[in-house]
Design a protein around this motif. Structure first.
Motif, short mmCIF file in Angstrom:
data_model
loop_
_atom_site.label_atom_id
_atom_site.label_comp_id
_atom_site.label_asym_id
_atom_site.label_seq_id
_atom_site.Cartn_x
_atom_site.Cartn_y
_atom_site.Cartn_z
N MET E 54 89.31 67.77 61.86
CA MET E 54 88.84 66.39 61.87
C MET E 54 87.48 66.27 62.58
O MET E 54 86.62 65.50 62.14
N THR E 55 87.33 67.01 63.66
CA THR E 55 86.04 67.00 64.36
C THR E 55 84.94 67.54 63.45
O THR E 55 83.83 66.99 63.36
N SER E 56 85.25 68.60 62.75
CA SER E 56 84.29 69.19 61.82
C SER E 56 83.90 68.19 60.74
O SER E 56 82.76 68.17 60.26
N GLN E 57 84.82 67.36 60.36
CA GLN E 57 84.54 66.34 59.34
C GLN E 57 83.57 65.28 59.87
O GLN E 57 82.65 64.87 59.14
N VAL E 58 83.77 64.84 61.09
CA VAL E 58 82.84 63.85 61.65
C VAL E 58 81.43 64.45 61.72
O VAL E 58 80.43 63.79 61.38
N ILE E 59 81.35 65.71 62.13
CA ILE E 59 80.05 66.39 62.15
C ILE E 59 79.44 66.41 60.75
O ILE E 59 78.24 66.16 60.58
N ALA E 60 80.25 66.69 59.75
CA ALA E 60 79.75 66.76 58.37
C ALA E 60 79.16 65.43 57.92
O ALA E 60 78.12 65.38 57.24
N ILE E 61 79.83 64.34 58.31
CA ILE E 61 79.33 63.01 57.91
C ILE E 61 78.01 62.72 58.61
O ILE E 61 77.05 62.28 57.99
N HIS E 62 77.93 62.99 59.89
CA HIS E 62 76.66 62.78 60.60
C HIS E 62 75.57 63.72 60.06
O HIS E 62 74.41 63.33 59.97
N PHE E 63 75.94 64.93 59.71
CA PHE E 63 74.91 65.84 59.21
C PHE E 63 74.31 65.34 57.90
O PHE E 63 73.12 65.53 57.66
N GLN E 64 75.12 64.67 57.08
CA GLN E 64 74.55 64.07 55.86
C GLN E 64 73.40 63.13 56.21
O GLN E 64 72.36 63.13 55.55
N THR E 65 73.61 62.32 57.24
CA THR E 65 72.59 61.36 57.65
C THR E 65 71.35 62.07 58.18
O THR E 65 70.22 61.74 57.82
N VAL E 66 71.58 63.05 59.04
CA VAL E 66 70.46 63.77 59.64
C VAL E 66 69.68 64.53 58.56
O VAL E 66 68.44 64.52 58.55
N ALA E 67 70.39 65.14 57.64
CA ALA E 67 69.72 65.89 56.57
C ALA E 67 68.86 64.97 55.70
O ALA E 67 67.72 65.31 55.35
N ALA E 68 69.41 63.80 55.35
CA ALA E 68 68.64 62.86 54.54
C ALA E 68 67.39 62.40 55.30
O ALA E 68 66.31 62.28 54.74
N ALA E 69 67.55 62.16 56.60
CA ALA E 69 66.43 61.70 57.42
C ALA E 69 65.32 62.74 57.50
O ALA E 69 64.15 62.41 57.71
N ASN E 70 65.68 63.98 57.34
CA ASN E 70 64.69 65.07 57.40
C ASN E 70 64.30 65.56 56.01
O ASN E 70 63.70 66.64 55.89
#
Lengths: 74, 74, 74, 74, 74, 74
Positions: E54-70
């Motif tokens: 579940m923790t890995s999933q939250v990271i995955a969702i935030h990483f989508q945002t960070v990746a799009a921002a970059n």
């Protein structure tokens, strides 16, 4: 693993949906490589409503990707 | 399976929502092909709040896809 | 069902949020059509923290769709 | 409810993150309007790891929306 | 809270991934402000497979945002 | 951690899928740094259907990001 995934393009939404199902299954297969164990687990979770709903969710997430890759078959 | 999914286009948001529901159900049906077993499970999970919320979540994910495919019915 | 969903456009983010809540509820209502059963379930899950957090998650997913449809009310 | 949500624009990513937290909480508050019950539930789930992780997930989903609305504060 | 989040830009995907981890943790910290309680919970959930997933999933969702921002570090 | 993640670009969808798996695992590894503990947990959750489905879901979320970064390998 052999080549099983060379393109996200499909002819129809339904074929895309079926690709999403395949992707959801591969996500499991990479983590549990034994086909025997997967088959045994499947006979159980296929009778568990919550497991089925969770599976449907993974398919839904993959289908988003497939649909975008196909520009929604417009 | 027969052809059940040939387009993501719908006339209204509501029809799109109902397509999303159909997609969520098909995700289950591909994994548990027996209509009898699905019916039995359904009579139970339809009385379980968490199962219903999880179902609503799968619909929400599919609806994102359908809405994008229809350019949000603008 | 009657027409309940004809547009994703709302005047403000808050109205969009409230539409997302309505969509989350409709996802449940299509699966459990009995208003009586839903009401009974609700009195219980509204006192269960995890159920409430899951409900909040479904709202969040729908709100993504509504916000995109409204071009984020820019 | 009073007006609590008039814009998705924030000055910084951190303010956007805090808005996402507010949105996650409002998703709960619309479903459980009693501040007393929410407070009681909170004192428990704030000590439950899985509940906290699920809460963090709802925040993550809302933050995606807020970040997109702010064009990632570029 | 102090300023901890002023930009979504990172130099590499890995730094973006680490930012996503930080964001997932902050989502927890805002809800459970006591570092002591978080530390205690962590020693337990870090040994629980489902909590870790579940923790890995939250990271995955935030990483989508960070990746799009970059812009995906293209 | 050493450099493990320098680019989201992959040659094929399958390589992208395998990167998504790696990302899902790293999300766990940052939270539970002990390879021994992870190995022990894995031998258990790899036999648990729900854990496998949840793992597949994290992969699906990361794959969305990888696919977008590669413009869906068009």
């Amino acid at each position: 693993m052999n080549d099983w995934f060379t393109s996200l393009k499909t002819e129809t939404p339904q074929k895309g949906f079926e690709l999403a199902i395949e992707m959801a299954r591969k996500g499991v297969a990479y983590t549990q490589p034994s086909a025997d164990i997967r088959k045994r687990l499947r006979s159980k979770y296929a009778k568990n409503a919550d497991s089925l709903i969770m599976t449907s969710q993974v398919i839904a997430i993959h289908f988003q990707t497939v649909a975008a890759a196909n520009n929604y078959w417009k």
